[in-house]
Design a protein around this motif. Structure first.
Motif, PDB file in Angstrom:
ATOM      1  N   SER A 135     -20.320 -11.918   0.489  1.00  0.00           N
ATOM      2  CA  SER A 135     -19.375 -11.506  -0.904  1.00  0.00           C
ATOM      3  C   SER A 135     -18.598 -10.066  -0.456  1.00  0.00           C
ATOM      4  O   SER A 135     -19.134  -9.191  -0.034  1.00  0.00           O
ATOM      5  CB  SER A 135     -20.179 -11.691  -1.946  1.00  0.00           C
ATOM      6  OG  SER A 135     -20.583 -12.828  -2.275  1.00  0.00           O
ATOM      7  N   ASP A 136     -17.610  -9.688  -1.202  1.00  0.00           N
ATOM      8  CA  ASP A 136     -16.868  -8.695  -1.283  1.00  0.00           C
ATOM      9  C   ASP A 136     -17.877  -7.286  -1.263  1.00  0.00           C
ATOM     10  O   ASP A 136     -17.510  -6.467  -0.385  1.00  0.00           O
ATOM     11  CB  ASP A 136     -15.712  -8.616  -2.227  1.00  0.00           C
ATOM     12  CG  ASP A 136     -16.341  -9.334  -3.596  1.00  0.00           C
ATOM     13  OD1 ASP A 136     -17.300  -9.025  -3.822  1.00  0.00           O
ATOM     14  OD2 ASP A 136     -15.420 -10.315  -3.935  1.00  0.00           O
ATOM     15  N   TYR A 137     -18.696  -7.228  -2.281  1.00  0.00           N
ATOM     16  CA  TYR A 137     -19.195  -5.954  -2.698  1.00  0.00           C
ATOM     17  C   TYR A 137     -20.303  -5.745  -1.295  1.00  0.00           C
ATOM     18  O   TYR A 137     -20.393  -4.697  -1.258  1.00  0.00           O
ATOM     19  CB  TYR A 137     -19.958  -5.784  -3.997  1.00  0.00           C
ATOM     20  CG  TYR A 137     -21.032  -7.148  -4.249  1.00  0.00           C
ATOM     21  CD1 TYR A 137     -22.420  -6.360  -3.992  1.00  0.00           C
ATOM     22  CD2 TYR A 137     -20.879  -8.155  -4.583  1.00  0.00           C
ATOM     23  CE1 TYR A 137     -23.470  -7.106  -4.345  1.00  0.00           C
ATOM     24  CE2 TYR A 137     -21.738  -8.937  -4.742  1.00  0.00           C
ATOM     25  CZ  TYR A 137     -22.964  -8.704  -4.365  1.00  0.00           C
ATOM     26  OH  TYR A 137     -24.002  -9.544  -4.699  1.00  0.00           O
ATOM     27  N   ILE A 138     -20.880  -6.628  -0.933  1.00  0.00           N
ATOM     28  CA  ILE A 138     -21.898  -6.528   0.317  1.00  0.00           C
ATOM     29  C   ILE A 138     -21.020  -5.942   1.580  1.00  0.00           C
ATOM     30  O   ILE A 138     -21.438  -5.232   2.297  1.00  0.00           O
ATOM     31  CB  ILE A 138     -22.563  -7.709   0.524  1.00  0.00           C
ATOM     32  CG1 ILE A 138     -23.493  -8.096  -0.586  1.00  0.00           C
ATOM     33  CG2 ILE A 138     -23.445  -7.328   1.760  1.00  0.00           C
ATOM     34  CD1 ILE A 138     -24.690  -7.083  -0.763  1.00  0.00           C
ATOM     35  N   ILE A 139     -19.642  -6.629   1.596  1.00  0.00           N
ATOM     36  CA  ILE A 139     -18.893  -6.022   2.829  1.00  0.00           C
ATOM     37  C   ILE A 139     -18.581  -4.756   2.521  1.00  0.00           C
ATOM     38  O   ILE A 139     -18.657  -3.908   3.457  1.00  0.00           O
ATOM     39  CB  ILE A 139     -17.716  -7.004   2.926  1.00  0.00           C
ATOM     40  CG1 ILE A 139     -18.157  -8.302   3.326  1.00  0.00           C
ATOM     41  CG2 ILE A 139     -16.918  -6.387   3.854  1.00  0.00           C
ATOM     42  CD1 ILE A 139     -16.898  -9.477   3.408  1.00  0.00           C
ATOM     43  N   GLU A 140     -18.276  -4.312   1.427  1.00  0.00           N
ATOM     44  CA  GLU A 140     -17.924  -2.852   1.135  1.00  0.00           C
ATOM     45  C   GLU A 140     -19.027  -2.044   1.525  1.00  0.00           C
ATOM     46  O   GLU A 140     -18.912  -0.827   2.204  1.00  0.00           O
ATOM     47  CB  GLU A 140     -17.474  -2.755  -0.251  1.00  0.00           C
ATOM     48  CG  GLU A 140     -16.992  -1.305  -0.662  1.00  0.00           C
ATOM     49  CD  GLU A 140     -16.700  -1.078  -2.316  1.00  0.00           C
ATOM     50  OE1 GLU A 140     -15.877  -0.091  -2.416  1.00  0.00           O
ATOM     51  OE2 GLU A 140     -16.787  -2.002  -2.928  1.00  0.00           O
ATOM     52  N   LYS A 141     -20.243  -2.369   1.294  1.00  0.00           N
ATOM     53  CA  LYS A 141     -21.327  -1.666   1.213  1.00  0.00           C
ATOM     54  C   LYS A 141     -21.551  -1.440   2.689  1.00  0.00           C
ATOM     55  O   LYS A 141     -21.911  -0.194   3.351  1.00  0.00           O
ATOM     56  CB  LYS A 141     -22.499  -2.226   0.813  1.00  0.00           C
ATOM     57  CG  LYS A 141     -23.992  -1.498   0.834  1.00  0.00           C
ATOM     58  CD  LYS A 141     -24.937  -2.388   0.207  1.00  0.00           C
ATOM     59  CE  LYS A 141     -26.314  -1.322   0.333  1.00  0.00           C
ATOM     60  NZ  LYS A 141     -26.225  -0.179  -0.399  1.00  0.00           N
ATOM     61  N   LEU A 142     -21.369  -2.397   3.761  1.00  0.00           N
ATOM     62  CA  LEU A 142     -21.555  -2.535   5.091  1.00  0.00           C
ATOM     63  C   LEU A 142     -20.526  -1.474   5.932  1.00  0.00           C
ATOM     64  O   LEU A 142     -20.799  -1.145   6.840  1.00  0.00           O
ATOM     65  CB  LEU A 142     -21.384  -3.987   5.662  1.00  0.00           C
ATOM     66  CG  LEU A 142     -22.766  -4.930   5.315  1.00  0.00           C
ATOM     67  CD1 LEU A 142     -22.637  -6.186   5.589  1.00  0.00           C
ATOM     68  CD2 LEU A 142     -24.147  -4.177   6.115  1.00  0.00           C
ATOM     69  N   ILE A 143     -19.405  -1.761   5.293  1.00  0.00           N
ATOM     70  CA  ILE A 143     -18.150  -0.787   5.763  1.00  0.00           C
ATOM     71  C   ILE A 143     -18.553   0.654   5.774  1.00  0.00           C
ATOM     72  O   ILE A 143     -18.290   1.383   6.395  1.00  0.00           O
ATOM     73  CB  ILE A 143     -16.864  -1.225   5.314  1.00  0.00           C
ATOM     74  CG1 ILE A 143     -16.370  -2.671   5.581  1.00  0.00           C
ATOM     75  CG2 ILE A 143     -15.769  -0.129   5.532  1.00  0.00           C
ATOM     76  CD1 ILE A 143     -15.220  -3.097   4.937  1.00  0.00           C
ATOM     77  N   GLU A 144     -18.993   0.530   4.494  1.00  0.00           N
ATOM     78  CA  GLU A 144     -19.447   2.393   4.417  1.00  0.00           C
ATOM     79  C   GLU A 144     -20.719   2.818   5.330  1.00  0.00           C
ATOM     80  O   GLU A 144     -20.714   3.775   5.476  1.00  0.00           O
ATOM     81  CB  GLU A 144     -19.783   2.514   2.873  1.00  0.00           C
ATOM     82  CG  GLU A 144     -18.888   2.165   1.611  1.00  0.00           C
ATOM     83  CD  GLU A 144     -19.329   2.569   0.500  1.00  0.00           C
ATOM     84  OE1 GLU A 144     -20.537   2.634   0.139  1.00  0.00           O
ATOM     85  OE2 GLU A 144     -18.675   2.253  -0.475  1.00  0.00           O
TER      86      GLU A 144
END
Length: 613
Positions: A347-356
């Motif tokens: 999901s989107d928010y987990i991907i955002e976290k991993l990008i960070e």
């Protein structure tokens, strides 16, 4: 007389509770309908599908391979260990027997986690780690079976054989072996039984592409059991029952015991031979005729498995496919580092976290010949990947309410308020996902679904706590089946799950409440653990192919970002708002944003507190 009657009733009730579920399972294995509550007619197709299912046969082959390899090795090591312990003094025997008993007394889950942590320190999880784990917990059972036989044996006879000129090996097989072979065979059978039955240790020590029957059944339970598994379970039960009957006949003096032993031996040899054939087929499939392999992690029931087989045939690349249920579970599995994944969908928010956290590799879209098939609007909507260089959209949709029109009108479900109303008590299914469960609660409290204020999150938890007595179950992939069977009349679920249910039950409808909800976008990314970058891109390009994407859509039934799918799906699907949400709905929804570590930990704590109430 009364006492005898009560005893018979007691025994009958025990057998009823023990075997009634098995009888129901056997009946369902002949049911033409996929529903567990309605009879669709008699069929043997489930048994045919069971043996045609590559996933079931693969798990069966892996189970036999691990079971017999670990049992044989554990029997050899355990027998030698028992011989060493028997020759020690009493103090030494007490110390080593105490150490031997530790794995027997220890909880399986503790053993599994501790071995996983040990393996992760030195290597990746896989077949070898499972095999070592099974050998380890099987050895004590062999020792405890062989040691009493060694104590009964006369050591002087063995020494006399040596004095008469026999070598130690010949003396062992001539004198000692006949005395202990029954114990060795019992230890072997015990090891086979324990290995076949094990789940916890296997679950924690297995890697991608390694599935036994127990772990496969667990995975199926979490996303809805396939009817073929009813057939498999019935076959296993009948096999065990026949072996028990054959063994018990052994006590009948009217029957030749030698004949019974030969029949049992033949059955065991047949099982070993069948297992060996399956193992060879499995190993050939895994090798794929080459060394090109990718390890993929994805949500459960989120890809047509026929496409995996097609991809392997067309490219020669083997796919080791793993599934998970919740995004937080995926994050934990990846961060544990136990398995090197080449591709992950989440999901989107987990991907955002991993990008960070700088955990993703850029995707070179110039190498994707089908990249132009993706709807550019979906790429722009992927705000969690601002540079649009780390992700490829897979499916998207909304979170809303699936309801039965026989019980509720559209006006009643236009607001989230209905899921807090006492009239839904016992008929409501909530989603078993922390973010998705808290979102309606935050909206009901007047906050954003991305609110991070601890006081607001606690307030949302209190709202969910008041709701919990009204909830019949917390599900994810099982929601559709329960609503189709009308075991519940209202469910908070994903749009695609709702669309599947609506196809099976004409009384079901889906709506996104007026207050708004979550617009989710699941995407693929390449993690830094990737070892086969080019093959991972080949798999991504394959999924973006027009015909492949259309077939995948017809299986998953969620909105696809591939333009070809949007224009070539059935007109009914195109007009179905559960599959293709209208722009007015999506504009009123929010995409999840990544939470910082403290907020994420606090939210998970609140969720665990809620579930434990």
């Amino acid at each position: 007389m009364v006492k005898k009657t009560l005893s018979r009733i007691y025994i009958f009730l025990i057998f009823l509770f023990l075997y009634a579920p098995i009888l129901v399972l056997a009946v369902l294995s002949f049911n033409r309908s996929d529903s567990r509550v309605s009879w669709g007619g008699f069929t043997l197709s489930r048994y045919v599908a069971c043996f045609e299912s590559e996933s079931i046969m693969s798990a069966f082959a892996m189970t036999l391979e691990i079971t017999f390899c670990s049992a044989v090795i554990a029997t050899i090591i355990g027998t030698l260990a028992a011989m060493g312990i028997s020759s020690m003094k009493k103090r030494g025997q007490a110390i080593y027997l105490g150490a031997t008993n530790i794995p027997l007394l220890n909880a399986d889950i503790v053993t599994g986690i501790s071995m996983m942590l040990l393996f992760v320190r030195f290597t990746n999880l896989g077949f070898v780690t499972v095999l070592i784990a099974h050998i380890t917990f099987n050895i004590p059972y062999v020792i405890l079976n062989v040691l009493p036989k060694l104590k009964q044996a006369n050591r002087s006879t063995y020494e006399a054989a040596l004095d008469l000129g026999a070598s130690p090996v010949r003396a062992f097989f001539t004198v000692t072996w006949p005395e202990i072979r029954s114990g060795v065979f019992s230890g072997f059978l015990m090891a086979v039984t324990m290995s076949l039955d094990d789940f916890s240790i296997t679950y924690f020590t297995k890697g991608a592409g390694v599935n036994t029957l127990s772990t496969m059944l667990y995975a199926q339970l979490r996303k809805g059991i396939k009817p073929e598994l009813y057939a498999l379970s019935t076959i296993l039960f009948l096999t065990v029952l026949l072996l028990l009957i054959a063994t018990n006949i052994n006590g009948d003096k009217k029957v030749d015991n030698r004949l019974i032993r030969r029949v049992i031996s033949a059955v065991i040899m047949l099982a070993l031979f069948t297992g060996s054939v399956f193992v060879l087929v499995q190993q050939h499939r895994i090798s794929g005729g080459g060394n090109r392999t990718i390890t993929v992690l994805n949500y459960g029931k989120y890809i047509d498995e026929e496409l995996l087989d097609r991809f392997e045939r067309e490219t020669g690349i083997t796919v080791k496919y793993e599934e998970y249920e919740e995004p937080e579970e995926m994050y934990t599995k990846y961060k544990a580092g136990a398995i090197s994944y080449d591709l992950i969908c989440t999901s989107d928010y987990i991907i955002e976290k991993l990008i960070e956290e700088d955990e993703l590799l850029p995707i070179d879209d110039s190498q994707l010949t089908n990249y132009e098939n993706i709807d550019p609007t979906l790429i722009e909507m992927s705000t969690f990947d601002p540079s649009h260089q780390y992700t490829i959209p897979y499916f998207y949709g909304t979170l809303g309410i699936l309801y039965n029109t026989k019980d509720y009108s559209e006006d009643q479900v236009k607001s989230w308020d209905l899921i807090w109303d006492k009239q839904v008590s016992g008929h409501l299914i909530m989603t078993n996902s922390v973010r998705d469960a808290f979102s309606p609660a935050l909206i009901a409290c007047g906050y954003s679904i991305n609110d991070t204020d601890p006081a607001h999150l606690k307030e949302a938890q209190m709202v969910l706590s008041r709701q919990k007595p009204m909830v019949s179950a917390y599900y994810v992939d099982e929601t559709a089946n329960e609503m189709i069977a009308e075991n519940a009349s209202l469910a908070v679920c994903y749009s695609g799950e709702a669309a599947l249910a609506m196809d099976e039950n004409e009384h079901l409808k889906y709506i996104v409440p007026d207050e708004g909800s979550n617009l989710w976008i699941d995407s693929w990314f390449v993690p830094k653990s990737c070892r086969n970058y080019q093959d991972a891109l080949t798999f991504l390009d394959f999924l973006c192919d027009n015909e492949v994407a259309l077939q995948n859509f017809e299986y998953v039934y969620y909105a696809s970002p591939i333009l070809y799918v949007q224009t070539h799906m059935d007109i009914d699907d195109r007009l179905n708002s559960a599959i293709n949400p209208e722009s007015s709905v999506t504009h009123n929804c929010e995409v999840y944003r990544a939470l910082d570590n403290d907020t994420s930990a606090y939210l998970n704590t609140l969720w665990q507190e809620l579930k434990s109430q």
